[in-house]
Design a protein around this motif. Structure first.
Motif, PDB file in Angstrom:
ATOM      1  N   ASN A 233      20.304 -24.254  -5.189  1.00 47.23           N
ATOM      2  CA  ASN A 233      21.403 -24.901  -5.946  1.00 47.23           C
ATOM      3  C   ASN A 233      21.114 -24.801  -7.449  1.00 47.23           C
ATOM      4  OD1 ASN A 233      20.812 -27.347  -3.517  1.00 47.23           O
ATOM      5  ND2 ASN A 233      22.593 -26.004  -3.442  1.00 47.23           N
ATOM      6  N   ASN A 234      20.905 -23.599  -7.939  1.00 45.57           N
ATOM      7  CA  ASN A 234      20.426 -23.490  -9.327  1.00 45.57           C
ATOM      8  C   ASN A 234      21.497 -23.772 -10.385  1.00 45.57           C
ATOM      9  OD1 ASN A 234      21.787 -21.063  -9.156  1.00 45.57           O
ATOM     10  ND2 ASN A 234      20.370 -20.041 -10.561  1.00 45.57           N
ATOM     11  N   ASP A 235      22.729 -24.039  -9.952  1.00 46.76           N
ATOM     12  CA  ASP A 235      23.731 -24.490 -10.933  1.00 46.76           C
ATOM     13  C   ASP A 235      23.713 -26.017 -11.072  1.00 46.76           C
ATOM     14  OD1 ASP A 235      24.665 -24.875  -8.342  1.00 46.76           O
ATOM     15  OD2 ASP A 235      26.764 -24.612  -8.915  1.00 46.76           O
ATOM     16  N   LYS A 236      22.875 -26.675 -10.258  1.00 46.27           N
ATOM     17  CA  LYS A 236      22.811 -28.142 -10.316  1.00 46.27           C
ATOM     18  C   LYS A 236      21.396 -28.661 -10.539  1.00 46.27           C
ATOM     19  CE  LYS A 236      26.974 -29.107  -7.832  1.00 46.27           C
ATOM     20  NZ  LYS A 236      27.259 -27.743  -7.339  1.00 46.27           N
ATOM     21  N   ARG A 237      20.403 -27.958 -10.078  1.00 47.31           N
ATOM     22  CA  ARG A 237      19.040 -28.487 -10.134  1.00 47.31           C
ATOM     23  C   ARG A 237      18.475 -28.452 -11.562  1.00 47.31           C
ATOM     24  NH1 ARG A 237      17.656 -24.067 -12.114  1.00 47.31           N
ATOM     25  NH2 ARG A 237      16.420 -22.416 -11.132  1.00 47.31           N
ATOM     26  N   PHE A 238      17.464 -29.286 -11.775  1.00 47.44           N
ATOM     27  CA  PHE A 238      16.812 -29.393 -13.088  1.00 47.44           C
ATOM     28  C   PHE A 238      16.006 -28.140 -13.401  1.00 47.44           C
ATOM     29  CE2 PHE A 238      12.903 -30.375 -15.415  1.00 47.44           C
ATOM     30  CZ  PHE A 238      13.406 -30.949 -16.565  1.00 47.44           C
ATOM     31  N   PHE A 239      16.096 -27.710 -14.668  1.00 53.29           N
ATOM     32  CA  PHE A 239      15.259 -26.598 -15.142  1.00 53.29           C
ATOM     33  C   PHE A 239      14.428 -27.060 -16.343  1.00 53.29           C
ATOM     34  CE2 PHE A 239      14.094 -22.779 -17.373  1.00 53.29           C
ATOM     35  CZ  PHE A 239      14.085 -21.735 -16.466  1.00 53.29           C
ATOM     36  N   GLU A 240      15.084 -27.653 -17.384  1.00 49.04           N
ATOM     37  CA  GLU A 240      14.375 -28.099 -18.597  1.00 49.04           C
ATOM     38  C   GLU A 240      15.333 -28.957 -19.438  1.00 49.04           C
ATOM     39  OE1 GLU A 240      13.297 -24.462 -20.671  1.00 49.04           O
ATOM     40  OE2 GLU A 240      15.371 -23.948 -21.083  1.00 49.04           O
ATOM     41  N   ALA A 241      14.901 -29.352 -20.644  1.00 50.54           N
ATOM     42  CA  ALA A 241      15.772 -30.029 -21.623  1.00 50.54           C
ATOM     43  C   ALA A 241      16.269 -31.400 -21.151  1.00 50.54           C
ATOM     44  CB  ALA A 241      16.951 -29.133 -22.009  1.00 50.54           C
ATOM     45  N   SER A 242      15.367 -32.281 -20.763  1.00 53.11           N
ATOM     46  CA  SER A 242      15.749 -33.656 -20.385  1.00 53.11           C
ATOM     47  C   SER A 242      16.317 -34.402 -21.583  1.00 53.11           C
ATOM     48  CB  SER A 242      14.509 -34.444 -19.938  1.00 53.11           C
ATOM     49  OG  SER A 242      13.971 -33.937 -18.761  1.00 53.11           O
ATOM     50  N   SER A 256      19.186 -29.225 -18.692  1.00 52.60           N
ATOM     51  CA  SER A 256      19.656 -27.846 -18.578  1.00 52.60           C
ATOM     52  C   SER A 256      19.301 -27.274 -17.207  1.00 52.60           C
ATOM     53  CB  SER A 256      19.013 -26.984 -19.668  1.00 52.60           C
ATOM     54  OG  SER A 256      19.243 -25.618 -19.396  1.00 52.60           O
ATOM     55  N   THR A 257      20.204 -26.453 -16.679  1.00 51.10           N
ATOM     56  CA  THR A 257      19.923 -25.771 -15.415  1.00 51.10           C
ATOM     57  C   THR A 257      19.306 -24.384 -15.654  1.00 51.10           C
ATOM     58  OG1 THR A 257      22.131 -24.794 -15.312  1.00 51.10           O
ATOM     59  CG2 THR A 257      21.847 -26.967 -14.280  1.00 51.10           C
ATOM     60  N   GLY A 258      18.930 -24.105 -16.906  1.00 53.09           N
ATOM     61  CA  GLY A 258      18.156 -22.895 -17.209  1.00 53.09           C
ATOM     62  C   GLY A 258      18.838 -21.604 -16.835  1.00 53.09           C
ATOM     63  N   ASP A 259      18.414 -21.003 -15.731  1.00 56.42           N
ATOM     64  CA  ASP A 259      18.911 -19.671 -15.378  1.00 56.42           C
ATOM     65  C   ASP A 259      20.392 -19.635 -14.974  1.00 56.42           C
ATOM     66  OD1 ASP A 259      18.174 -21.119 -13.113  1.00 56.42           O
ATOM     67  OD2 ASP A 259      17.560 -19.349 -11.989  1.00 56.42           O
ATOM     68  N   SER A 260      21.043 -20.807 -14.797  1.00 53.61           N
ATOM     69  CA  SER A 260      22.502 -20.786 -14.620  1.00 53.61           C
ATOM     70  C   SER A 260      23.204 -21.363 -15.856  1.00 53.61           C
ATOM     71  CB  SER A 260      22.918 -21.517 -13.339  1.00 53.61           C
ATOM     72  OG  SER A 260      22.520 -22.857 -13.415  1.00 53.61           O
ATOM     73  N   HIS A 261      22.394 -21.850 -16.818  1.00 54.47           N
ATOM     74  CA  HIS A 261      22.857 -22.093 -18.204  1.00 54.47           C
ATOM     75  C   HIS A 261      23.794 -23.286 -18.448  1.00 54.47           C
ATOM     76  CE1 HIS A 261      21.097 -18.120 -18.504  1.00 54.47           C
ATOM     77  NE2 HIS A 261      21.979 -17.663 -17.645  1.00 54.47           N
ATOM     78  N   GLU A 286      26.625 -19.014 -25.680  1.00 56.16           N
ATOM     79  CA  GLU A 286      26.112 -17.646 -25.876  1.00 56.16           C
ATOM     80  C   GLU A 286      24.641 -17.736 -26.256  1.00 56.16           C
ATOM     81  OE1 GLU A 286      28.614 -14.786 -27.809  1.00 56.16           O
ATOM     82  OE2 GLU A 286      30.435 -15.835 -27.182  1.00 56.16           O
ATOM     83  N   GLY A 287      23.821 -16.882 -25.640  1.00 53.58           N
ATOM     84  CA  GLY A 287      22.359 -17.006 -25.701  1.00 53.58           C
ATOM     85  C   GLY A 287      21.891 -17.536 -24.360  1.00 53.58           C
ATOM     86  N   TRP A 288      20.656 -17.232 -23.976  1.00 51.29           N
ATOM     87  CA  TRP A 288      20.186 -17.619 -22.633  1.00 51.29           C
ATOM     88  C   TRP A 288      19.998 -19.124 -22.480  1.00 51.29           C
ATOM     89  CZ3 TRP A 288      16.600 -19.878 -19.473  1.00 51.29           C
ATOM     90  CH2 TRP A 288      16.489 -19.396 -18.161  1.00 51.29           C
ATOM     91  N   THR A 289      19.400 -19.759 -23.493  1.00 50.77           N
ATOM     92  CA  THR A 289      19.033 -21.174 -23.340  1.00 50.77           C
ATOM     93  C   THR A 289      20.206 -22.092 -23.674  1.00 50.77           C
ATOM     94  OG1 THR A 289      18.282 -21.446 -25.632  1.00 50.77           O
ATOM     95  CG2 THR A 289      16.648 -20.690 -24.029  1.00 50.77           C
ATOM     96  N   ASN A 290      20.183 -23.268 -23.049  1.00 47.03           N
ATOM     97  CA  ASN A 290      21.150 -24.317 -23.363  1.00 47.03           C
ATOM     98  C   ASN A 290      20.338 -25.599 -23.476  1.00 47.03           C
ATOM     99  OD1 ASN A 290      23.604 -25.506 -23.855  1.00 47.03           O
ATOM    100  ND2 ASN A 290      24.530 -24.946 -21.883  1.00 47.03           N
ATOM    101  N   HIS A 291      20.482 -26.341 -24.565  1.00 49.05           N
ATOM    102  CA  HIS A 291      19.621 -27.511 -24.810  1.00 49.05           C
ATOM    103  C   HIS A 291      20.359 -28.426 -25.783  1.00 49.05           C
ATOM    104  CE1 HIS A 291      15.245 -28.945 -25.084  1.00 49.05           C
ATOM    105  NE2 HIS A 291      15.981 -29.852 -25.710  1.00 49.05           N
ATOM    106  N   HIS A 292      20.284 -29.716 -25.563  1.00 46.90           N
ATOM    107  CA  HIS A 292      21.222 -30.645 -26.197  1.00 46.90           C
ATOM    108  C   HIS A 292      20.603 -32.007 -26.463  1.00 46.90           C
ATOM    109  CE1 HIS A 292      20.539 -32.169 -22.355  1.00 46.90           C
ATOM    110  NE2 HIS A 292      21.318 -33.205 -22.578  1.00 46.90           N
TER     111      HIS A 292
END
Ligand code: FUB
Length: 339
Positions: A233-242, A256-261, A286-292
């Motif tokens: 479920n990589n569009d929902k699971r945790f990747f980084e950027a808590s 962020s879900t990382g590889d699904s952005h 646009e760009g691989w990472t998403n972080h907020h």
């Protein structure tokens, strides 16, 4: 849909699509913006991207950052000040390489800058540095926070005055090397599709703000049936950027879900969770990472985020801000960073 900020500027830079917001600064590359209001002013604690000349790989080796700059502004849309170098890697005695996404907190007259960096054996740890000024310069402690690991610290002040650090990131962030009992295995593999996804971590901070008051715990993000997500479920699971914020008495954990952005969020009733998955805060940029980060400023809510408008390169990002809105039931209206 999100309210456009700085909409008079229609610049696209290298982007494929027209953005709703413009970069907050253009003279340096910035990313991973953690925003706070201190003394009525907005302070942004970003990563300071630069061209380290390292080839792109799945471990993020091309993110070779070496210092932090803090940005401030009096109001959204106002002039942005870059306060110069707030902390340099050469002044962190234990640091090896890669200063990644930081955060900051204030307590009793002191500002604390929390930052992930690899130690001299190439293991990510989380450091802390202090200053009397929210814009720095900051002085780093001689050692990383004992028991800390992985990346992307986000420090949250709860309503009772306690502080919690949320952290972790898989792949290059090394979270997969740490099991649920905080033991390290340099050879640990990523989870396979059918396994439970690796969970983010939280630890309460001690009164001194420089140590953990407890061993890091895992945080459960669950679906409507109370089940944690699988790696598939990589569009929902945790990747980084808590990130943690509170809205109408509830705890909102976003990540962020990382590889699904995606930037997603989940809601709970305790700083430790569990958090029930609710949806998407920010669609892929646009760009691989998403972080907020998400912060309330003068009664309105804002999402600070980044994309690659100035450079077109994943490791040379620029921070932005957009207004964030809630529905009456407390869910967040998904933001599209492009028209
Ligand atoms: O900026 C370096 C890393 O990229 C951050 O720590 C991650 O969250 C990702 O944005």
């Amino acid at each position: 849909s999100a309210t456009a900020l700085f909409s008079s500027a229609q610049e696209k830079g290298t982007l494929k699509k027209r953005p709703i917001s413009q970069p907050l600064v253009k003279h340096i590359f910035t990313a991973d913006p953690s925003a706070h209001v201190f003394n009525g002013k907005i302070y942004i604690y970003p990563s300071h991207d630069f061209e380290a000349g390292i080839k792109e790989d799945d471990l993020g080796s091309h993110f070779g950052m070496r210092d932090y700059h803090i940005l401030s502004m009096d109001s959204i849309g106002g002039k942005v000040t870059d306060h110069g170098v707030a902390l340099d890697i050469k002044d962190v005695p234990w640091a090896g390489r890669q200063m990644w996404a930081p955060d900051a907190a204030y307590k009793n007259g002191t500002y604390y800058l929390y930052f992930p960096v690899k130690d001299k054996s190439d293991v990510f740890r989380i450091g802390v540095a202090t200053s009397k000024n929210p814009a720095g310069p900051f002085k780093a402690e001689k050692e990383p926070i004992k028991g800390s690991y992985s990346i992307d610290p986000a420090v949250f002040k709860d309503k009772d005055g306690s502080y919690y650090m949320y952290f972790g990131g898989i792949w290059g962030g090394q979270l997969q090397r740490w099991d649920n009992n905080n033991k390290y295995d340099a050879n640990a593999k990523l989870r396979t599709a059918k396994e439970e996804a690796i969970l983010p971590r939280v630890a309460k901070l001690s009164a001194d703000m420089k140590s953990f008051a407890e061993a890091p715990r895992t945080i459960k993000i669950v679906d409507a049936n109370g089940k944690t997500f699988l790696e598939a479920n990589n569009d929902k699971r945790f990747f980084e950027a808590s990130w943690m914020h509170m809205y109408k008495g509830k705890y909102y954990f976003s990540y962020s879900t990382g590889d699904s952005h995606f930037i997603n969020y989940a809601i709970g009733t305790s700083p430790y969770g569990p958090f029930v998955y609710k949806g998407v805060v920010l669609n892929p940029v646009e760009g691989w990472t998403n972080h907020h980060s998400i912060v309330e400023i003068k009664g309105k809510w804002y999402l600070f985020y980044h994309d690659v408008q100035l450079s077109g390169k994943t490791h040379l990002r620029n921070v932005k801000v957009a207004e964030l809105k809630y529905n009456a039931d407390g869910t967040i209206q998904t933001i599209n960073a492009y028209y």
